[in-house]
Structure formats: C-alpha cells, structure tokens
Design an enzyme around this catalytic site. Structure first.
Site, PDB file in Angstrom:
ATOM      1  CD  GLN A  81      -2.815   1.165   2.426  1.00 55.92           C
ATOM      2  OE1 GLN A  81      -2.342   1.108   3.543  1.00 55.92           O
ATOM      3  NE2 GLN A  81      -4.109   1.223   2.201  1.00 55.92           N
ATOM      4  N   GLY A  82       0.731   2.080  -1.024  1.00 54.74           N
ATOM      5  CA  GLY A  82       1.481   3.328  -1.137  1.00 54.74           C
ATOM      6  C   GLY A  82       0.576   4.527  -0.946  1.00 54.74           C
ATOM      7  CB  SER A  93       1.457   6.835   4.768  1.00 57.49           C
ATOM      8  OG  SER A  93       0.312   6.292   5.384  1.00 57.49           O
ATOM      9  CB  SER A 140       1.863  -2.666   4.517  1.00 60.23           C
ATOM     10  OG  SER A 140       1.363  -1.721   5.416  1.00 60.23           O
ATOM     11  CD  GLU A 186      -6.231   0.332   5.527  1.00 63.20           C
ATOM     12  OE1 GLU A 186      -6.522   1.292   4.779  1.00 63.20           O
ATOM     13  OE2 GLU A 186      -5.088   0.130   5.975  1.00 63.20           O
TER      14      GLU A 186
END
Length: 390
Positions: free
Chosen positions: A128-129, A131, A163, A246
């Site tokens: 997951q990109g 933040s 992550s 999520e």
C-alpha cells in the site's frame, strides 16, 4: 441478516472444521518474523491451499473470481480459521483485504481479469502506497506527482509506512495528477508494478523489531495509463472505497484472535496467582464484554451492508460503521495487551515471552488505517451529523 445460522451454514462450518483439522497439522513451521522472503513464500503457500480447497475469496463476488458466499459464511470462516490456529493473511493482507476488493468494485473487466486471480491463487503480493512523510493520516495532503506522458504516467515522490513493499509485486498507489485542483480532487489511484525502473525500497524497523514497513522512493517511474483504477483525478472517491474495506472488514478476523488471547490470559493469571487480584479480574471481564460487543458490531455492519444492497458476498462496500469498529477495536486491542503486561508482571519486559511483541505492535493500531482522530471526525460528521470543522 438473521443471526441464527441456517442448516446450510452449519454444514459449511462442519466441512470447514474437517478441512482445517486435516491440513493444519501438515503445515511447515512458520518462518522468522524478520525473514520476509520466507514469510511471503509461507503466506502464498497457505493462500494456494485455500484456493485449491475452494476457500479463497470466499466473500468476493463470483464474477471477480470469488465464491459469493453469504456474509454469515464469511464470518464463520473467520471464526473457525482463527480458532483452529490457521495462518493469518500475512503478506497477502493488502491484496486480499483492500486492494483486491477495491479493484473488484471499481476496476474494469480487463483489470479484474489481470489482477484478481493471481491474488486469489497466491501468486502475487500487493503493498500500500498511501502515506507520505509530511502528510500523516491526512491523505489529501499527498505530494507525490504523476504527469501524463502519452500512454504512461511519470511518477515522482516518496511514500512511507508502505506495508510489505520489500516483497510486493504491485502497489496500490495514490498520486496527485492535478496540483492546481482542491486538496481532495486531482488525485488518482494507480496500480504500480514494483519492478518498474526508478523504484527504491528502504525497509523500516518497527519498535517490535519487524521490518514489514518501508520507505519507497519514486524517481521518474513510468506507470501505464491502463493501470489507473477509476477516472483521472477521481482517486479520492476510489480511495474511500479502499479505506471502507480496510476499516470495515480487514480487522474483523483479529477480533476472534483477541478473544482467544483473552482466554489465554485468564488461564495464565490463574496459574501465576494474579487471578486473586479483583481489579485484574474486572478488567478481563470488561474486555471480554468489549470484544463480544465488537463481534456483534461486526455482524450489524455486515447486516447493514447487505440490507443496503451490497453485502460482502455481492461485492458491496462496507459503510461508515467500519469507522466505529476501527475506532473502538484499536483501543480495545491496546487495553488487552496492557492487561497482558499486568498478568506477566516483570516478565513483560522479556521479548521472548508471549504477548510482549504484540503489546509493542498494538501501539500502532490507533494510527493504522487512519488515526483515531480521523475516525472520530467521520463518526461525528457522517453518523451523528455534526457540523464539519474548519
């Protein structure tokens, strides 16, 4: 949703229990938490076993490769796998629990055909990109830029707390495609191949010693326009779909795990004498009520999604009730492992003892998937109808 199980659902539970009892004893030992290549192989192997047995994507819609199971069957699956001590989704977390469902809900037919089957078969891992270093939980403050160059986007910027980036094949990436648009517009959701030139991954070690997060630096990375999920500059809306999955369903299985830990704490307290402390007994009792309530809240959220025309089996998107769950669950998890420290006493400083590393990692849960402050704003504005702040 009728909370009483039908004969078909009970039969599903029995078959699942029988399958788990057959396959779990034959699993190899779990690899070291620090060895992410080995953990990737282990987690993908478990996913392949689920796929071959017909339990992969149980709650995904049939036309997305799933089983289209009822919400109740999905909850039974989560209960039984956790009770049996089956492996957690691990490295498959992002692909299975929010990137995959987002593509199932928002992707084109070609995108669903390309990306969903490998996730279900245990062949590809996603990270997951979202933040960024200076944005925190304020996703609308993201600065990573993507400019159009023919049939590609050229991406520059950086991400943090990504992550599973070290072992991922794909990244669900948020980029700003119109820097002049208002904060919540001009954002686009891309699927970025992690082997593209210009990507640098630098692992981050957490307080608990794990390196499951990373910094990701993007230097003129070319991503095909065909990898865009949703319209250009419509990424904020697509992102809300991702975050609904999520917050709404991704942590559900962990509630069952917390109830198991709570039972283990009571046993340990009886063995080491801490059970004689009435304050501790009341604390464990309150936590038991808390996690039972969270499970009922999960059933209510699923029921509401189904009643509104969605439902997990139909590929529907969870509602804002997920923020209520996420807010309360993240705090209850921290309270659980604080109670574990009281049960352990001085041994709570020994990193080799059970629950100690879990206590350290629990600190992150009020930040993960949106901070508690963000969840409170959502509850206040979208459920209670309170006015928005400035």
């Amino acid at each position: 949703m009728d909370l009483a199980h039908t004969p078909e659902e009970e039969e599903f539970r029995v078959r699942l229990r029988e399958w788990l009892a057959k396959v779990l004893p034959a699993l190899p030992p779990k690899p070291s938490p620090d060895d992410w290549p080995a953990r990737r192989a282990y987690d993908l192997g478990w996913q392949r076993m689920l796929h071959d047995a017909g339990y992969a994507g149980l709650h995904w819609p049939v036309d997305a490769g799933g089983r289209g199971a009822t919400p109740t069957q999905h909850l039974i699956f989560l209960e039984e796998t956790e009770k049996a001590g089956a492996p957690y989704v691990g490295a498959n977390f992002v692909g299975l629990l929010h990137a995959g469902p987002t593509i199932a809900a928002e992707g084109t037919a070609a995108q669903r055909a390309r990306w969903l089957p490998p996730v279900l078969r245990g062949e590809e891992v996603w990270c997951q990109g979202f933040s960024e270093p200076d944005a925190g939980s304020d996703l609308a403050a993201l600065r990573t830029r993507a400019r159009r160059d023919g049939d590609h986007y050229v991406v520059n910027g950086s991400k943090i707390w990504t992550s599973h980036a070290e072992v991922a094949d794909w990244c669900e990436l948020l980029v700003r495609t119109d820097p002049d648009a208002p904060r919540h517009r001009g954002i686009t959701w891309l699927a970025m191949p992690m082997d593209a030139p210009g990507i640098t991954v630098r692992p981050l070690r957490t307080l608990a010693g794990s390196a499951e997060f990373a910094e990701v630096f993007l230097d003129d990375v070319r991503v095909p326009v065909a990898n865009r999920v949703g319209d250009e500059n419509d990424g904020w809306r697509v992102t809300m779909v991702t975050l609904s999955f999520e917050r709404g369903t991704a942590f559900v299985g962990e509630v069952v795990a917390c109830r198991r830990v709570l039972a283990e704490l009571a046993v340990a307290a009886r063995q080491n004498g801490h059970w004689d402390d009435p304050v501790l007994r009341r604390r464990l009792g309150r936590l038991n009520a808390e996690f039972r309530a969270l499970w009922r809240l999960t059933q209510w959220n699923v029921s509401e999604a189904e009643a509104s025309g969605g439902g997990t089996g139909g590929g529907g998107v969870p509602g804002v009730g997920g923020s209520v769950f996420k807010l309360r669950y993240s705090h209850a998890r921290q309270e659980l492992y604080d109670a574990a420290a009281d049960v352990l006493g001085p041994d709570s400083l020994d990193l080799d003892r059970p629950w100690v590393l879990d206590r350290l990692s629990a600190l992150s849960y009020t930040i993960a998937a949106g901070t508690s402050q963000i969840q409170r704003n959502i509850v206040a504005e979208r459920i209670l109808g309170l006015p928005k702040g400035r």
